[in-house]
Design an enzyme around this catalytic site. Structure first.
Site, PDB file in Angstrom:
ATOM      1  N   GLU A 113       0.829  -1.216   0.000  1.00 45.09           N
ATOM      2  CA  GLU A 113       0.000   0.000   0.000  1.00 45.09           C
ATOM      3  C   GLU A 113       0.863   1.266   0.000  1.00 45.09           C
ATOM      4  O   GLU A 113       0.695   2.181   0.798  1.00 45.09           O
ATOM      5  CB  GLU A 113      -0.961  -0.006   1.191  1.00 45.09           C
ATOM      6  CG  GLU A 113      -1.997  -1.101   1.088  1.00 45.09           C
ATOM      7  CD  GLU A 113      -3.100  -1.018   2.137  1.00 45.09           C
ATOM      8  OE1 GLU A 113      -3.034  -0.153   3.034  1.00 45.09           O
ATOM      9  OE2 GLU A 113      -4.050  -1.828   2.052  1.00 45.09           O
TER      10      GLU A 113
ATOM     11  N   GLU B 226      -5.162  -8.645  -0.344  1.00 39.96           N
ATOM     12  CA  GLU B 226      -6.024  -8.244   0.764  1.00 39.96           C
ATOM     13  C   GLU B 226      -7.441  -8.095   0.225  1.00 39.96           C
ATOM     14  O   GLU B 226      -7.666  -7.325  -0.711  1.00 39.96           O
ATOM     15  CB  GLU B 226      -5.572  -6.933   1.419  1.00 39.96           C
ATOM     16  CG  GLU B 226      -4.253  -7.035   2.166  1.00 39.96           C
ATOM     17  CD  GLU B 226      -3.906  -5.769   2.948  1.00 39.96           C
ATOM     18  OE1 GLU B 226      -4.841  -5.040   3.365  1.00 39.96           O
ATOM     19  OE2 GLU B 226      -2.698  -5.511   3.145  1.00 39.96           O
TER      20      GLU B 226
END
Length: 512
Positions: free
Chosen positions: A176, A303
């Site tokens: 991220e 995720e």
């Protein structure tokens, strides 16, 4: 009646077992009091890992597990997690600002690899690409994978109790990086990825590197990343890449009700947002193919899941950051997501549900000596039959559901479906997205016929708000019954808000 056509003569591709992957982050109660209780604990354990969780997890064939983050990875120093545990430093966890917890580093590289071996899963390591150096990342790979006695770091691994290499194949270079991993631009991150990948590849040709892609809210990240990545073509050097990471959460910030209190339209809103992962996958893969037509790279959804961000402290057990109850709503969402991954197995090479225990879309709740399998655990147990099978083309015709929420009208299909075949066994998985109605489904088998009897496995409950808890650990579990299809047609009734697995013997009319 809903009609589903399944074509034995049209295979999409092999369903990679890694699509049924998991995620363990040093966050809340995932590691400590989740998978790890310590070797001196009164709780039954295997080398410090919670025995009941290890045994149940192994049953569902967890092909790969991602670790140590998540956001945690971007401040993690791998050296803090090696050596005698009593000498390891205590550090500030990335999530300290949210829950005030510190990191004991009792679970590091050796321990996590041992956990993966106990459950027969491959480890997937997330590398700190924000606050450490390229050399340190490369050194971690060398420490883990170099043959016994070959280098000083390999000798250090041996001294710490592991003479044989860990052989960690999958390495995510950053996490991220558009957000908690440094708030980078796609161009900035691409420059870092290229450095990490090109320097680290010398440690072993078998390494598979995974780049950080976008989450669903910033799809344009991909176009800019690949524009920068292709600059390497001018100098004739390509940084290796196995997979391109996507994150997709069905984030509940209120429009979907709360974990246990919601209306019919709020249920359907969650399903609609869950279904939107399919066009996200398709558009991202199209951009990837356009950028790298000669270099196949797969999508890694490392995720995904339902995240009740405003409601993740429910008293079941309500002890850890982002912990939430799991009901039939999470189970149906998990099933429709896995159906989508199965149908796009030519694009998706890995997926990791977030997270394994006590956090977000968990398969387990653990506290003290208790360990509970959630409704989503049983979805993975039912769907494991798809691993390594050939995904088949399916066509669904019939009922749709129309609902209105916040003044807007939407339509979603009533049934989600995927099908695969392996060794003449056809597996069909169905999710009934209706919270109100059972669905009669007629399944046509093309280019083949059913043979003998089969089984129907149903995960359902009288209330869609039911789930498993410490007080009622087996309230919702699958029920199996025999079925007898005839010829090329089968009719079944799929209960409302349920997940169904059909296992059927069949033979193909295709010429050998």
């Amino acid at each position: 009646m809903i009609q589903i056509g399944i074509r034995l003569d049209e295979e999409i591709g092999r369903i990679h077992p890694h699509i049924y992957g998991h995620f363990v982050e040093h966050l809340g109660g995932v590691v400590y009091d989740g998978i790890w209780v310590g070797e001196d604990s009164d709780i039954p354990n295997i080398k410090g890992f919670r025995q009941e969780l290890v045994e149940k997890l192994k049953e569902i064939q967890p092909a790969v597990i991602r670790w140590p983050g998540g956001c945690f990875a971007e401040t993690y120093d791998w050296r803090d997690g090696i050596g005698p545990r009593e000498q390891r430093p205590v550090t500030v966890n990335w999530w300290y600002m949210n829950d005030g917890k510190i990191e004991s580093n009792q679970v590091g590289s050796h321990e996590f690899v041992e956990f993966c071996r106990l459950v027969s899963a491959e480890p997937y390591f997330a590398v700190n690409a924000t606050t450490t150096t390229v050399l340190e990342a490369r050194n971690w790979i060398e420490y883990c994978n170099m043959e016994q006695g070959m280098t000083t770091l390999a000798l250090k691994r041996e001294k710490n109790g592991s003479p044989e290499p860990f052989n960690v194949k999958y390495w995510g270079l950053g996490n991220e990086n558009w957000g908690g991993g440094g708030c980078m631009t796609p161009e900035d991150y691409c420059h870092i990825y290229r450095k990490y990948a090109i320097i680290s590849k010398s440690v072993g040709p078998e390494l598979q590197f995974i780049a950080c892609g976008p989450y669903e809210g910033i799809p344009e990240w991909t176009e800019k990343f690949w524009a920068k990545y292709k600059e390497m073509y001018t100098v004739g050097r390509i940084a290796p890449m196995y997979g391109y990471s996507l994150h997709y959460y069905v984030t509940n910030t209120g429009a979907m009700g709360s974990e246990l209190e919601y209306t019919g339209p709020q249920w359907y809103e969650m399903m609609r947002v869950g279904l939107d992962i399919e066009p996200f996958l398709q558009s991202q893969y199209a951009m990837l193919q356009a950028a790298l037509p000669a270099h196949p790279v797969g999508l890694v959804v490392d995720e995904w899941g339902v995240w009740h961000q405003l409601y993740g402290k429910h008293p079941q057990p309500g002890k850890y950051l982002y912990e939430q109850a799991g009901t039939m709503r999470e189970a149906v969402l998990a099933a429709l997501t896995l159906n989508i991954f199965n149908r796009h197995c030519d694009k998706v090479v890995m997926a990791n549900v977030a997270q394994l225990v006590n956090c977000i879309h968990s398969l387990f709740l653990a506290k003290g000596s208790a360990c509970v399998a959630t409704t989503s655990y049983y979805v993975f147990d039912m769907y494991k039959v798809h691993q390594n099978a050939a995904s088949l083309q399916t066509e669904v015709e019939g009922k749709h559901i129309t609902y209105t929420i916040e003044g807007e009208s939407y339509e979603i299909p009533a049934i989600s479906c995927s099908a695969s075949v392996k060794d003449d066994v056809l597996a069909v998985t169905l999710a009934n997205l209706s919270v109100e109605d059972d669905q009669d489904v007629l399944i046509h088998l093309y280019a083949g016929q059913y043979t003998g009897t089969g089984t129907m496995h149903v995960l359902s409950s009288p209330s869609p708000k039911d789930g498993n808890s410490f007080e009622e650990p087996y309230k919702v579990t699958p029920v199996e019954q025999a079925i007898a299809p005839a010829g090329s047609e089968l009719t079944v009734t799929v209960p409302k808000a349920s997940v169904v697995l059909l296992k059927l013997n069949c033979y193909s009319h295709k010429p050998v």
